[in-house]
Design an enzyme around this catalytic site. Structure first.
Site, PDB file in Angstrom:
ATOM      1  N   CYS A   1      65.210   2.332  31.291  1.00 22.94           N
ATOM      2  CA  CYS A   1      64.125   2.633  30.355  1.00 22.94           C
ATOM      3  C   CYS A   1      62.991   3.420  31.022  1.00 22.94           C
ATOM      4  O   CYS A   1      61.981   3.723  30.385  1.00 22.94           O
ATOM      5  CB  CYS A   1      63.594   1.333  29.750  1.00 22.94           C
TER       6      CYS A   1
ATOM      7  N   ASP B   1      78.770  -9.631  81.160  1.00 24.42           N
ATOM      8  CA  ASP B   1      78.918 -10.585  82.264  1.00 24.42           C
ATOM      9  C   ASP B   1      77.894 -10.289  83.356  1.00 24.42           C
ATOM     10  O   ASP B   1      77.516 -11.168  84.116  1.00 24.42           O
ATOM     11  CB  ASP B   1      80.327 -10.484  82.859  1.00 24.42           C
TER      12      ASP B   1
ATOM     13  N   LYS C   1      61.628   5.566  84.397  1.00 24.36           N
ATOM     14  CA  LYS C   1      62.935   6.215  84.274  1.00 24.36           C
ATOM     15  C   LYS C   1      63.477   6.596  85.655  1.00 24.36           C
ATOM     16  O   LYS C   1      62.749   7.199  86.450  1.00 24.36           O
ATOM     17  CB  LYS C   1      62.792   7.462  83.390  1.00 24.36           C
TER      18      LYS C   1
ATOM     19  N   PHE D   1      86.015 -16.737  72.328  1.00 28.60           N
ATOM     20  CA  PHE D   1      86.985 -15.631  72.323  1.00 28.60           C
ATOM     21  C   PHE D   1      87.315 -15.266  73.760  1.00 28.60           C
ATOM     22  O   PHE D   1      86.449 -15.350  74.627  1.00 28.60           O
ATOM     23  CB  PHE D   1      86.404 -14.404  71.609  1.00 28.60           C
TER      24      PHE D   1
ATOM     25  N   LYS E   1      89.624 -20.710  80.188  1.00 29.99           N
ATOM     26  CA  LYS E   1      88.346 -20.650  79.453  1.00 29.99           C
ATOM     27  C   LYS E   1      88.185 -21.906  78.581  1.00 29.99           C
ATOM     28  O   LYS E   1      87.124 -22.519  78.545  1.00 29.99           O
ATOM     29  CB  LYS E   1      88.359 -19.400  78.569  1.00 29.99           C
TER      30      LYS E   1
ATOM     31  N   LYS F   1      85.169 -24.340  79.796  1.00 28.78           N
ATOM     32  CA  LYS F   1      83.977 -24.317  78.934  1.00 28.78           C
ATOM     33  C   LYS F   1      83.992 -25.449  77.909  1.00 28.78           C
ATOM     34  O   LYS F   1      83.137 -25.499  77.027  1.00 28.78           O
ATOM     35  CB  LYS F   1      83.872 -22.957  78.231  1.00 28.78           C
TER      36      LYS F   1
END
Ligand SMILES: Cc1cc2nc3c(=O)[nH]c(=O)nc-3n(C[C@H](O)[C@H](O)[C@H](O)COP(=O)(O)O)c2cc1C
Length: 412
Positions: A157, A286, A295, A328, A342, A346
């Site tokens: 509208c 890691d 820089k 993962f 792993k 862990k």
């Protein structure tokens, strides 16, 4: 991946200007595997011809209560429906449905059907904000209708305001989310997913990152949402296309953006207590370089960067009995052996192991093949090379099975 296969969806179309967008919705639902039956009000047929919906859905379109055959449409469709969607929903149908009025095919079907009902209102801002419409919407919610808030923007509208028919992907995400599988162990559970790569800064302009796109993690997030979980994402560096595609569907899913491995660890640590399941699909650095405030100049032929080991997030999280931890493993050599280590080191419940070299490399690609390792020594399961959305579905189903079998009280 077709998410709605074997679902019978009744799409009720009422007389608003957004009717033509509902054609695209019908098309998407059909593409996602649903059998779509369109029911239109008389006014809706003034905006879009039923022939359009018939051709898209390949099903007869119902527009009349009293057709000249034995079929009693409002009862047959009401019983058949796994889901009823009213899109667009006019102020008129919202008012009628909220009072149980049954004076045409759409309103009668809404009273007759026991299926979940989703309402997608679209109208002029004044109509939408009218306290009567608002009260009618609240009443519908009370009767367990799921209502998707319209978008804000330029309306047909010519007015700028709330009332726009949402993007089709957003409606689709809303449907998936609200169809949540009540029998799933993940239903109503809080799941924290980390995804994407981390970015380790070298100096103000340079950084080290990895090829993770976030696609695997977003596919899992979608799958857990479909299973009815409350998902929060901790998002590293991802492909902007993957992020955009996810947010188009699930714009209300909380996403916390992080940059470095250190930031990701902080975010996980801050959030973990509020979650039932931690799913770490991110590619975390890691090693991280020593940061140079200025820089680094191009002076010498060689540049030696000193890298320091980052803290292992999954290892550092104290494990609690009633929670699930999924990690993962992305390995180029000895995948299964490394993944097993792993899992043990862990103290995880599951490890999803994927190849990162060769033709079936997972990282940055649309497809992967994975192995699912679990702490109960149940046989390792392989999910063959397929789209990450298919991988996510198969893995979630496998996790669910193993959780149900081995720790039935967990995630209850
Ligand atoms: C051009 C035009 C556009 C309209 N757009 C909308 C709209 O977007 N939303 C709405 O609630 N009503 C809109 N209306 C009003 C409805 O068509 C009207 O309330 C009608 O009674 C709705 O009937 P139904 O709910 O049975 O389809 C529009 C009417 C016209 C003429």
């Amino acid at each position: 991946m077709v998410q709605l296969s074997k679902k019978n969806i009744v799409l009720c179309v009422t007389g608003g200007i957004a009717c033509y967008k509902s054609v695209m919705l019908a098309s998407l639902l059909k593409k996602e595997g649903a059998n779509v039956f369109v029911v239109m009000t008389k006014n809706a047929t003034k905006f879009v011809n039923p022939v359009t919906f018939k051709n898209i859905t390949k099903n007869k379109v119902t527009t009349k209560m009293f057709a000249n055959d034995d079929f009693v449409p409002h009862i047959s469709l009401a019983d058949l429906a796994d889901l009823v969607i009213i899109a667009p929903a006019t102020a008129n149908i919202i008012a009628k449905a909220s009072y149980g009025i049954a004076d045409d095919m759409v309103s009668t079907l809404l009273v007759s059907s026991k299926a979940p009902k989703f309402i997608i209102p679209a109208m002029n801002t004044n109509m939408y904000l009218n306290p009567i419409t608002q009260e009618n919407i609240q009443r519908l919610k009370k009767f367990d209708f799921k209502v998707l808030e319209p978008d804000t923007g330029m309306l047909a509208c010519g007015v700028e305001g709330v009332g726009r028919f949402p993007e089709i992907e957003k409606i689709y995400g809303f449907i998936l989310k609200n169809l949540g599988d009540r029998n799933s162990v993940f239903y109503n559970k809080k799941i924290l997913i980390t995804l994407g790569g981390t970015v380790e800064d070298i100096d103000p302009v340079r950084c080290i990152t990895n090829r993770s796109s976030g696609k695997m993690g977003f596919s899992f997030a979608e799958e857990f949402i479909i299973k009815g979980a409350n998902v929060k994402i901790i998002c590293g560096n991802v492909s902007s296309l993957e992020l955009h595609n996810f947010q188009k569907k699930f714009c209300d899913t909380e996403i916390q953006f992080v940059r470095s491995a250190k930031d990701m660890k902080e975010a996980v640590t801050q959030n973990i207590d509020n979650f039932d399941l931690l799913f770490m699909a991110s590619a975390v650095a890691d090693y991280s370089p020593e940061y140079s405030e200025s820089k680094i100049k191009k002076e010498n032929d060689d540049l030696v960067l000193k890298l320091r080991k980052t803290e292992d997030i999954l290892k550092s999280i104290p494990k609690k009995e009633n929670k699930i931890y999924v990690g993962f493993a992305a390995e180029s050599d000895n995948l299964i052996e490394n993944a097993k280590n792993k899992l043990i080191k862990k103290q995880l419940d599951f490890v999803i192991a994927n190849e990162i070299v060769g033709e079936q490399a997972a990282i940055g690609n649309d497809k992967a093949s994975v192995f699912i390792l679990n702490k109960w020594n149940v046989d390792i399961k392989k999910i063959d090379y397929s789209q990450k959305s298919v991988i996510a579905k198969s893995v979630c189903n496998e996790l669910e099975e193993l959780i149900k079998k081995n720790t039935p009280s967990l995630l209850k």
